[in-house]
Design a protein around this motif. Structure first.
Motif, PDB file in Angstrom:
ATOM      1  N   GLU A   1       0.825  -1.211   0.000  1.00 41.51           N
ATOM      2  CA  GLU A   1       0.000   0.000   0.000  1.00 41.51           C
ATOM      3  C   GLU A   1       0.857   1.259   0.000  1.00 41.51           C
ATOM      4  OE1 GLU A   1      -2.425  -0.676   3.436  1.00 41.51           O
ATOM      5  OE2 GLU A   1      -3.540  -2.292   2.447  1.00 41.51           O
ATOM      6  N   ARG A   2       1.896   1.288   0.812  1.00 41.09           N
ATOM      7  CA  ARG A   2       2.775   2.456   0.878  1.00 41.09           C
ATOM      8  C   ARG A   2       3.476   2.666  -0.463  1.00 41.09           C
ATOM      9  NH1 ARG A   2       5.682   5.749   4.744  1.00 41.09           N
ATOM     10  NH2 ARG A   2       6.772   7.237   3.403  1.00 41.09           N
ATOM     11  N   THR A   3       3.915   1.584  -1.074  1.00 40.56           N
ATOM     12  CA  THR A   3       4.585   1.674  -2.374  1.00 40.56           C
ATOM     13  C   THR A   3       3.635   2.229  -3.427  1.00 40.56           C
ATOM     14  OG1 THR A   3       5.986  -0.204  -1.771  1.00 40.56           O
ATOM     15  CG2 THR A   3       5.864   0.374  -4.110  1.00 40.56           C
ATOM     16  N   MET A   4       2.393   1.770  -3.412  1.00 41.11           N
ATOM     17  CA  MET A   4       1.407   2.272  -4.370  1.00 41.11           C
ATOM     18  C   MET A   4       1.176   3.765  -4.166  1.00 41.11           C
ATOM     19  SD  MET A   4      -1.319  -0.882  -4.382  1.00 41.11           S
ATOM     20  CE  MET A   4      -2.232  -0.367  -5.819  1.00 41.11           C
ATOM     21  N   LEU A   5       1.041   4.183  -2.921  1.00 41.95           N
ATOM     22  CA  LEU A   5       0.836   5.608  -2.638  1.00 41.95           C
ATOM     23  C   LEU A   5       2.042   6.434  -3.073  1.00 41.95           C
ATOM     24  CD1 LEU A   5      -0.831   5.366   0.893  1.00 41.95           C
ATOM     25  CD2 LEU A   5      -1.919   6.128  -1.241  1.00 41.95           C
ATOM     26  N   GLU A   6       3.240   5.956  -2.774  1.00 39.37           N
ATOM     27  CA  GLU A   6       4.462   6.678  -3.156  1.00 39.37           C
ATOM     28  C   GLU A   6       4.573   6.811  -4.674  1.00 39.37           C
ATOM     29  OE1 GLU A   6       6.826   8.270  -1.518  1.00 39.37           O
ATOM     30  OE2 GLU A   6       6.427   7.672   0.549  1.00 39.37           O
ATOM     31  N   LEU A   7       4.299   5.719  -5.397  1.00 41.80           N
ATOM     32  CA  LEU A   7       4.397   5.763  -6.859  1.00 41.80           C
ATOM     33  C   LEU A   7       3.333   6.684  -7.448  1.00 41.80           C
ATOM     34  CD1 LEU A   7       5.723   4.877  -9.468  1.00 41.80           C
ATOM     35  CD2 LEU A   7       4.274   2.835  -9.443  1.00 41.80           C
ATOM     36  N   MET A   8       2.137   6.602  -6.922  1.00 45.18           N
ATOM     37  CA  MET A   8       1.063   7.456  -7.426  1.00 45.18           C
ATOM     38  C   MET A   8       1.382   8.921  -7.151  1.00 45.18           C
ATOM     39  SD  MET A   8      -2.970   6.757  -7.091  1.00 45.18           S
ATOM     40  CE  MET A   8      -3.443   7.688  -5.681  1.00 45.18           C
ATOM     41  N   TYR A   9       1.869   9.218  -5.965  1.00 46.37           N
ATOM     42  CA  TYR A   9       2.215  10.588  -5.598  1.00 46.37           C
ATOM     43  C   TYR A   9       3.379  11.112  -6.442  1.00 46.37           C
ATOM     44  CZ  TYR A   9       3.602  14.555  -2.711  1.00 46.37           C
ATOM     45  OH  TYR A   9       3.937  15.805  -2.275  1.00 46.37           O
ATOM     46  N   ALA A  10       4.370  10.256  -6.674  1.00 43.12           N
ATOM     47  CA  ALA A  10       5.562  10.685  -7.409  1.00 43.12           C
ATOM     48  C   ALA A  10       5.320  10.851  -8.906  1.00 43.12           C
ATOM     49  CB  ALA A  10       6.687   9.670  -7.189  1.00 43.12           C
ATOM     50  N   SER A  11       4.359  10.118  -9.447  1.00 43.46           N
ATOM     51  CA  SER A  11       4.189  10.100 -10.897  1.00 43.46           C
ATOM     52  C   SER A  11       2.898  10.751 -11.388  1.00 43.46           C
ATOM     53  CB  SER A  11       4.225   8.659 -11.396  1.00 43.46           C
ATOM     54  OG  SER A  11       3.162   7.939 -10.822  1.00 43.46           O
ATOM     55  N   GLY A  12       1.923  10.916 -10.504  1.00 45.19           N
ATOM     56  CA  GLY A  12       0.645  11.486 -10.919  1.00 45.19           C
ATOM     57  C   GLY A  12      -0.241  10.507 -11.667  1.00 45.19           C
ATOM     58  N   LEU A  13      -0.013   9.222 -11.468  1.00 43.70           N
ATOM     59  CA  LEU A  13      -0.834   8.206 -12.143  1.00 43.70           C
ATOM     60  C   LEU A  13      -2.256   8.211 -11.611  1.00 43.70           C
ATOM     61  CD1 LEU A  13       1.561   5.109 -12.131  1.00 43.70           C
ATOM     62  CD2 LEU A  13       1.076   6.641 -14.032  1.00 43.70           C
ATOM     63  N   ARG A  14      -3.193   7.861 -12.472  1.00 42.99           N
ATOM     64  CA  ARG A  14      -4.567   7.609 -12.031  1.00 42.99           C
ATOM     65  C   ARG A  14      -4.597   6.254 -11.334  1.00 42.99           C
ATOM     66  NH1 ARG A  14      -4.939   9.237 -17.445  1.00 42.99           N
ATOM     67  NH2 ARG A  14      -6.005  11.233 -17.715  1.00 42.99           N
ATOM     68  N   VAL A  15      -5.580   6.045 -10.472  1.00 47.23           N
ATOM     69  CA  VAL A  15      -5.686   4.771  -9.754  1.00 47.23           C
ATOM     70  C   VAL A  15      -5.810   3.613 -10.743  1.00 47.23           C
ATOM     71  CG1 VAL A  15      -7.090   3.403  -8.165  1.00 47.23           C
ATOM     72  CG2 VAL A  15      -6.652   5.808  -7.681  1.00 47.23           C
ATOM     73  N   SER A  16      -6.632   3.792 -11.774  1.00 49.39           N
ATOM     74  CA  SER A  16      -6.816   2.715 -12.753  1.00 49.39           C
ATOM     75  C   SER A  16      -5.507   2.396 -13.480  1.00 49.39           C
ATOM     76  CB  SER A  16      -7.905   3.087 -13.755  1.00 49.39           C
ATOM     77  OG  SER A  16      -7.596   4.307 -14.389  1.00 49.39           O
ATOM     78  N   GLU A  17      -4.678   3.397 -13.718  1.00 44.89           N
ATOM     79  CA  GLU A  17      -3.377   3.162 -14.356  1.00 44.89           C
ATOM     80  C   GLU A  17      -2.434   2.450 -13.401  1.00 44.89           C
ATOM     81  OE1 GLU A  17      -3.409   7.117 -17.247  1.00 44.89           O
ATOM     82  OE2 GLU A  17      -2.449   7.236 -15.287  1.00 44.89           O
TER      83      GLU A  17
END
Length: 190
Positions: free
Chosen positions: A102-118
């Motif tokens: 979960e932390r990794t997903m949040l970090e990657l999403m925050y760092a890259s601006g990905l949508r949840v579906s992406e």
């Protein structure tokens, strides 16, 4: 709603005897009580009704023809404060494999601006840790390379080394972020 309003304001008229000024009066009466989006939905329903009535020759002309939609205020994206972002990133228990995921997903999403579906659709082969980029297929099936920072990279490496194999428990899957029953996460799971 419009039919009930018409019964009160013009009891002699039917829905097929409506003039543009009747519709304008209806929307003026309802204006104080509703948002622009509700008024636009109401207008859309009436436009469809009168288009069908015109096709079926119940009316000679469409009384909604000159009516314009209500202006809606611009909607701005709500952003999180720095404290809220910090609290969100600190929420998962990284001492467990699922918390580390979960932390990794949040970090990657925050760092890259990905949508949840992406994010949940990412495959291992789409990740280049050496280059710090991920290949993403987004809306409209468009593919793009998205960079991510050093912090996200460290969390991804830690997740791959310490959590992903434990979560899979011997199963094989090409998804980057996996579930205990195998397969990628869904948006709803996220």
């Amino acid at each position: 709603m419009f039919a009930r309003w018409l019964e009160v304001k013009r009891p002699e008229a039917s829905l097929y005897d409506v003039a543009p000024h009747d519709l304008e009066a209806y929307f003026a009466d309802r204006h104080d009580q509703t948002k622009a989006s509700s008024a636009n939905r109401r207008l859309s329903v009436l436009k469809r009704f009168y288009q069908l009535a015109l096709r079926n020759r119940h009316v000679a002309k469409d009384p909604c023809l000159q009516m314009a939609s209500a202006r809606q205020p611009l909607r701005f994206v709500h952003t999180l404060s720095e404290a809220q972002v910090e609290a969100l990133l600190a929420a998962p228990d990284v001492s467990t494999p699922l918390g580390l995921r979960e932390r990794t997903m949040l970090e990657l999403m925050y760092a890259s601006g990905l949508r949840v579906s992406e994010l949940v659709a990412l495959k291992l082969v789409e990740m280049s840790l050496n280059d710090g980029v991920v290949r993403v297929t987004g809306k409209g099936a468009k593919t793009r390379l998205v960079p991510f920072g050093q912090e996200a990279r460290l969390w991804i490496e830690r997740y791959l080394a310490d959590a992903r194999g434990i979560i899979l428990d011997g199963q094989v899957d090409d998804a980057l972020f996996v579930t205990a029953r195998g397969g990628p996460m869904t948006r709803q799971m996220f």
